[in-house]
Every structure is written in structure tokens, then in C-alpha cells.
Motif scaffolding. Sequence first.
Motif, PDB file in Angstrom:
ATOM      1  N   ARG A 277       0.820  -1.212   0.000  1.00  0.00           N
ATOM      2  CA  ARG A 277       0.000   0.000   0.000  1.00  0.00           C
ATOM      3  C   ARG A 277       0.854   1.261   0.000  1.00  0.00           C
ATOM      4  O   ARG A 277       0.361   2.341  -0.348  1.00  0.00           O
ATOM      5  CB  ARG A 277      -0.941  -0.017   1.209  1.00  0.00           C
ATOM      6  N   ILE A 278       2.103   1.160   0.404  1.00  0.00           N
ATOM      7  CA  ILE A 278       2.996   2.319   0.267  1.00  0.00           C
ATOM      8  C   ILE A 278       3.147   2.677  -1.204  1.00  0.00           C
ATOM      9  O   ILE A 278       3.139   3.852  -1.591  1.00  0.00           O
ATOM     10  CB  ILE A 278       4.371   2.009   0.906  1.00  0.00           C
ATOM     11  N   GLY A 279       3.278   1.633  -2.070  1.00  0.00           N
ATOM     12  CA  GLY A 279       3.366   1.889  -3.497  1.00  0.00           C
ATOM     13  C   GLY A 279       2.120   2.535  -4.050  1.00  0.00           C
ATOM     14  O   GLY A 279       2.192   3.386  -4.955  1.00  0.00           O
ATOM     15  N   VAL A 280       0.948   2.152  -3.534  1.00  0.00           N
ATOM     16  CA  VAL A 280      -0.292   2.791  -3.978  1.00  0.00           C
ATOM     17  C   VAL A 280      -0.264   4.282  -3.653  1.00  0.00           C
ATOM     18  O   VAL A 280      -0.633   5.131  -4.483  1.00  0.00           O
ATOM     19  CB  VAL A 280      -1.501   2.108  -3.322  1.00  0.00           C
ATOM     20  N   ALA A 281       0.161   4.607  -2.432  1.00  0.00           N
ATOM     21  CA  ALA A 281       0.226   6.015  -2.037  1.00  0.00           C
ATOM     22  C   ALA A 281       1.310   6.762  -2.801  1.00  0.00           C
ATOM     23  O   ALA A 281       1.131   7.924  -3.184  1.00  0.00           O
ATOM     24  CB  ALA A 281       0.468   6.116  -0.529  1.00  0.00           C
ATOM     25  N   GLU A 282       2.442   6.118  -3.051  1.00  0.00           N
ATOM     26  CA  GLU A 282       3.523   6.768  -3.795  1.00  0.00           C
ATOM     27  C   GLU A 282       3.103   7.072  -5.228  1.00  0.00           C
ATOM     28  O   GLU A 282       3.422   8.129  -5.777  1.00  0.00           O
ATOM     29  CB  GLU A 282       4.760   5.866  -3.803  1.00  0.00           C
ATOM     30  N   ALA A 283       2.383   6.146  -5.865  1.00  0.00           N
ATOM     31  CA  ALA A 283       1.978   6.348  -7.259  1.00  0.00           C
ATOM     32  C   ALA A 283       1.049   7.546  -7.408  1.00  0.00           C
ATOM     33  O   ALA A 283       1.029   8.194  -8.461  1.00  0.00           O
ATOM     34  CB  ALA A 283       1.298   5.079  -7.779  1.00  0.00           C
ATOM     35  N   ALA A 284       0.282   7.852  -6.377  1.00  0.00           N
ATOM     36  CA  ALA A 284      -0.646   8.985  -6.454  1.00  0.00           C
ATOM     37  C   ALA A 284       0.078  10.326  -6.471  1.00  0.00           C
ATOM     38  O   ALA A 284      -0.541  11.350  -6.778  1.00  0.00           O
ATOM     39  CB  ALA A 284      -1.625   8.930  -5.281  1.00  0.00           C
ATOM     40  N   ARG A 285       1.371  10.354  -6.189  1.00  0.00           N
ATOM     41  CA  ARG A 285       2.123  11.606  -6.160  1.00  0.00           C
ATOM     42  C   ARG A 285       2.571  12.033  -7.557  1.00  0.00           C
ATOM     43  O   ARG A 285       2.995  13.165  -7.747  1.00  0.00           O
ATOM     44  CB  ARG A 285       3.345  11.462  -5.256  1.00  0.00           C
ATOM     45  N   PHE A 286       2.500  11.141  -8.536  1.00  0.00           N
ATOM     46  CA  PHE A 286       3.046  11.400  -9.863  1.00  0.00           C
ATOM     47  C   PHE A 286       1.919  11.647 -10.861  1.00  0.00           C
ATOM     48  O   PHE A 286       0.747  11.368 -10.600  1.00  0.00           O
ATOM     49  CB  PHE A 286       3.911  10.221 -10.303  1.00  0.00           C
ATOM     50  N   PRO A 287       2.270  12.154 -12.070  1.00  0.00           N
ATOM     51  CA  PRO A 287       1.242  12.407 -13.080  1.00  0.00           C
ATOM     52  C   PRO A 287       0.512  11.130 -13.480  1.00  0.00           C
ATOM     53  O   PRO A 287       1.076  10.036 -13.445  1.00  0.00           O
ATOM     54  CB  PRO A 287       2.034  12.974 -14.266  1.00  0.00           C
ATOM     55  N   SER A 288      -0.742  11.283 -13.872  1.00  0.00           N
ATOM     56  CA  SER A 288      -1.541  10.156 -14.339  1.00  0.00           C
ATOM     57  C   SER A 288      -1.972  10.404 -15.775  1.00  0.00           C
ATOM     58  O   SER A 288      -2.254  11.548 -16.171  1.00  0.00           O
ATOM     59  CB  SER A 288      -2.766   9.951 -13.446  1.00  0.00           C
ATOM     60  N   LEU A 289      -2.001   9.353 -16.561  1.00  0.00           N
ATOM     61  CA  LEU A 289      -2.384   9.427 -17.968  1.00  0.00           C
ATOM     62  C   LEU A 289      -3.595   8.531 -18.189  1.00  0.00           C
ATOM     63  O   LEU A 289      -3.564   7.346 -17.834  1.00  0.00           O
ATOM     64  CB  LEU A 289      -1.229   8.975 -18.860  1.00  0.00           C
ATOM     65  N   SER A 290      -4.630   9.085 -18.773  1.00  0.00           N
ATOM     66  CA  SER A 290      -5.850   8.312 -19.048  1.00  0.00           C
ATOM     67  C   SER A 290      -6.303   8.592 -20.470  1.00  0.00           C
ATOM     68  O   SER A 290      -5.977   9.637 -21.057  1.00  0.00           O
ATOM     69  CB  SER A 290      -6.953   8.656 -18.052  1.00  0.00           C
ATOM     70  N   PHE A 291      -7.019   7.649 -21.021  1.00  0.00           N
ATOM     71  CA  PHE A 291      -7.567   7.770 -22.362  1.00  0.00           C
ATOM     72  C   PHE A 291      -9.073   7.615 -22.280  1.00  0.00           C
ATOM     73  O   PHE A 291      -9.589   6.790 -21.544  1.00  0.00           O
ATOM     74  CB  PHE A 291      -6.995   6.694 -23.292  1.00  0.00           C
ATOM     75  N   MET A 292      -9.743   8.413 -23.106  1.00  0.00           N
ATOM     76  CA  MET A 292     -11.194   8.339 -23.161  1.00  0.00           C
ATOM     77  C   MET A 292     -11.618   8.342 -24.625  1.00  0.00           C
ATOM     78  O   MET A 292     -11.097   9.125 -25.431  1.00  0.00           O
ATOM     79  CB  MET A 292     -11.839   9.513 -22.424  1.00  0.00           C
ATOM     80  N   GLY A 293     -12.500   7.473 -24.995  1.00  0.00           N
ATOM     81  CA  GLY A 293     -13.005   7.409 -26.359  1.00  0.00           C
ATOM     82  C   GLY A 293     -14.515   7.364 -26.381  1.00  0.00           C
ATOM     83  O   GLY A 293     -15.150   6.743 -25.528  1.00  0.00           O
ATOM     84  N   LEU A 294     -15.103   8.060 -27.382  1.00  0.00           N
ATOM     85  CA  LEU A 294     -16.552   8.111 -27.528  1.00  0.00           C
ATOM     86  C   LEU A 294     -16.908   7.759 -28.968  1.00  0.00           C
ATOM     87  O   LEU A 294     -16.265   8.242 -29.925  1.00  0.00           O
ATOM     88  CB  LEU A 294     -17.088   9.510 -27.208  1.00  0.00           C
ATOM     89  N   ILE A 295     -17.899   6.942 -29.152  1.00  0.00           N
ATOM     90  CA  ILE A 295     -18.454   6.626 -30.463  1.00  0.00           C
ATOM     91  C   ILE A 295     -19.965   6.759 -30.357  1.00  0.00           C
ATOM     92  O   ILE A 295     -20.587   6.157 -29.466  1.00  0.00           O
ATOM     93  CB  ILE A 295     -18.076   5.212 -30.917  1.00  0.00           C
ATOM     94  N   GLY A 296     -20.540   7.542 -31.232  1.00  0.00           N
ATOM     95  CA  GLY A 296     -21.974   7.753 -31.189  1.00  0.00           C
ATOM     96  C   GLY A 296     -22.567   7.825 -32.570  1.00  0.00           C
ATOM     97  O   GLY A 296     -21.904   8.196 -33.550  1.00  0.00           O
ATOM     98  N   ILE A 297     -23.825   7.475 -32.694  1.00  0.00           N
ATOM     99  CA  ILE A 297     -24.548   7.544 -33.955  1.00  0.00           C
ATOM    100  C   ILE A 297     -25.973   7.960 -33.645  1.00  0.00           C
ATOM    101  O   ILE A 297     -26.568   7.509 -32.659  1.00  0.00           O
ATOM    102  CB  ILE A 297     -24.509   6.187 -34.693  1.00  0.00           C
ATOM    103  N   GLY A 298     -26.509   8.855 -34.473  1.00  0.00           N
ATOM    104  CA  GLY A 298     -27.871   9.316 -34.226  1.00  0.00           C
ATOM    105  C   GLY A 298     -28.160  10.621 -34.912  1.00  0.00           C
ATOM    106  O   GLY A 298     -27.350  11.170 -35.666  1.00  0.00           O
ATOM    107  N   GLY A 299     -29.335  11.146 -34.632  1.00  0.00           N
ATOM    108  CA  GLY A 299     -29.772  12.398 -35.224  1.00  0.00           C
ATOM    109  C   GLY A 299     -31.180  12.711 -34.789  1.00  0.00           C
ATOM    110  O   GLY A 299     -31.692  12.185 -33.783  1.00  0.00           O
TER     111      GLY A 299
END
Length: 479
Positions: free
Chosen positions: A316-338
Motif C-alpha cells: 500500500r505504500i506503493g499505492v500512495a507513492e503512485a498517487a504523487r506522480f502524473p496520471s495518464l488516461s484515455f477516453m473514447g466516444l463513439i456515437g450515432i444518431g440524429g
Amino acid sequence: MRFPQTVLPSAILALLALAACTAGPDYHGPEAARPVSPAAQFARAPTDASAQAPASAAWWTALGDPVLDALESRALAANPGVAVAEARVRQARASLRTERANALPNVNASALYVHATVPGVDLGSSEEDSSEGGDSQSLNFYNLGFDASWEVDLWGGRRRGMEAARAEVEAAQANVADAQVSLTAEIAQAYVNLRDRQQRIALAQQAAARQREMLRLTEQRHAQGTASALEVEQQRNQLEQSDAALLPLSAERDAYLNALATLAGEAPGALDAMLAAPAPVPLPPAQVAVGDPAALLRRRPDIRAAERRFAAATARIGVAEAARFPSLSFMGLIGIGGTDPGDLVDLDTLAAIAMPRLSWSFLDFGRNAARVGQAEGARDEAAAQYRQAVLNALRDSEDALSRFGARRLSVASAARSKASADRAAALVRQRFEAGTATRIQLLDAERQSLAAAQALTQGTAAMTADYIALQKALGLGWR
């Protein structure tokens, strides 16, 4: 439809290269868990103890009592305390599955229909869509969409979380084993106490019968003028003491019957018919295998649980240590309609968005540093608890070995005392049959022999109880 190719910035590529990094200290095991020299045996082991490592299952079968074996099996299958520990294992396993799932992308599907009436705005709708009352316009919107998000485990925080969850599962499993060790020892102890009380009640009843006969003969002698009133009162006093000694023994017998039923997961009184017939106190084997301190550290489930909690706290020390550094996330959206239901099958209305996101809480005024310090403090606490568990285990084993060795000598002395009392009673009987001893003297000698038998039974039960305590201290009774 052709999508434009997205080129990640070089900064994001550099962060992806760090995905193999893992924050926090690696766990190498506690210092005290390293193997001890095989030559370092327990200091107070009795001379008839074997250094061969004992089998870590069903130690109670060495007592050779089928009724006890049946009780142990029923208790292990139905005891609520073991069921509680097993339920906690299932909870820990579910937590581990959650941690594994958190490391994977999160995908959602949605279907949307919107009907809106907007006054005073020309939305390009037909006259049929216009409200009759004036300038307001109506709009229908249909959409089917999928979205996905994923946070890259750049610094190994997720991996440390799974490591901690796995250690918690193993600690919960060790707690089940510890509950089994305590349960089997408690069942055996209550069973030995029950048999001891049953034997002592039978012997006390025989002694009281002889005491009652001695009182009757003394009263006859007093009526004939050959015994004093003092002798009558002394005999009556001894009879009252004998009768009074039976009362707590009977109460204790009933209490152990109730205890055994409860430990076996039954209501009090459910096992009375099974255990009503008196039986001898089971004896421990002639030779007891105790192993060595290194084997003890590997075998005792409470030590294993403490070590796994130490491992989880370190992760759990590693969990807390990792929160101190930058985080990278990806988000994707696909939609169809009108604005028409037919748009839901028109690929020309397909829209897609891909969005990488880099975030870093670099100015948190020491919050993350405080979390790391808290995790390190929890790790140090778990390490100290592990060391304490090891020391307690070694002390328990040394104490149990010392008591067991001394109790064997005490039982041997009680056996010699009973043999002497039996020989004395036999000699008095010979004198009585020869007419040189009175019946009161014979009854008194037989009563003393019964008292010696009670002492031997009590000592034997205590020796077997010390054997049970030794097995518990060695961490046996589980796989």
C-alpha cells in the motif's frame, strides 16, 4: 468513414515508456522469517520429544478416541466461528477481483432519446413540428453511443493494489486456519475435561458410599459404647465434604456438555446422549514430535497471517507513492444518431472522439506526502505486529513444552502413589479377612485408594490438556 490518424505527443510516449515502473518498496519478507539453524531446537523440549517435524493435520487422532474424532469433524464442518472466517476469505477474494477489474478499461453503452420544446428559436424544423401556439419549436433527438476510459498504470499503483489484495486474501486464509487450530484445541480440551469430570464423579460416588458405610458402622459402635460422639461427628463431617465435592463436579460436567454442543454448531443438550456414557481420559502418545523453531514459523497460521498483513501494508505504500506522480488516461466516444430514428442506422452520422488526458496534482499542500507517511506508519505497525506474533509463538511453544514435560513427571508420581494406595488397601483387606483389622479400617483404606485414583485421573487430564496446548502452540490441526 475514414478517421484521421492521431499522433501522440512525445511527452505522452515518454510516460507510456514508464508504465513498467512500480512505485514503492518491494517486499522481501520480514527479517525474522528467515530460516533458523536446524540445530537450534526448543530449549525445554522433554527428553522423549522428537525433532522430526509433525504432520500438520488431525493431530487429535493421536489421542486414539473415536468420539473425539467425530466431534472434531462435526465442529470443523458446522462451527459458526470458522464460517465467519471463511466468509471473510470470500470477501477478500472479491476485493482482489475488484482490483484486477480496476486495471482494465471501463466500457459503457448508452441509448438516448430527447424531446425538447424551445420557444423563440428557429431550429429548422418543419411546420408539422411547430406548436400551434406560436414561436416555440419542437426537437427530437436519437442517439446510440459507446464510451470507454482507461487509466494507464504508469507508476504501478494498480499493481501494488493487486499485490496488497492478494496478500489480504492469503491473510484471510491463514485466519481460517487459525480459527481451525483454536477450535480443534478447544473441542479437545472440553472433551478431556468432560471425561475427567465423569471419571471423578464416579470415583467420588464410590468414595462417598464407603464414607457413608463408615459413618453407619461408627454410629453402631457409638450406640454400643465403643466409639465416641467425636468420632461420629468426624465421620459425618467427612461424608458431608464428600457429598459437597460432587456438586461442582456435576455442574462442570454439564457445562462441558453444553460447550461441546455449541462448539459443534449444535444447541446445548444436543450431544448429551452421545457423550452421556463415561469414558477414560484419552492419553497423549508416548513420543511427541515438536520440530524446530524454523518449522514453527512456517506452520503457525497466526504468524502466516501477520506476515501477509505486513506484505499488504508494504504494497500500500506503493499505492500512495503512485498517487504523487502524473496520471495518464484515455477516453473514447463513439456515437450515432440524429433527429430522426432512421439516423440510428445511417453510418454517415457516426461520430467518434479520442481524448488522452494527462493530470498531475503537483500542488496538493502535502496531502499525498501525508498519505505516504500514513502508509509507511501502517507498514511499520504491521512489521512490529509480526515480530510480536513470532515472539509470542516461541514463548507459547517453550511454555507448553515445559509444562508438558513437568506434567508427565507429575502423572508418573501420581501413578506410583495410586499403586501404593492399592497395595495398602490389599494388605488391609488381607488383615480384615484374617480378623486383625476392622471393616472401618478396610473402608478407609479403599477410600484412600479411590482418592489416589481421583488424583491420578485429574493429573492425567491435566497432562492431556498440556499436550493439547502444545499442539495449539505448534500450530497444528490445519492444512
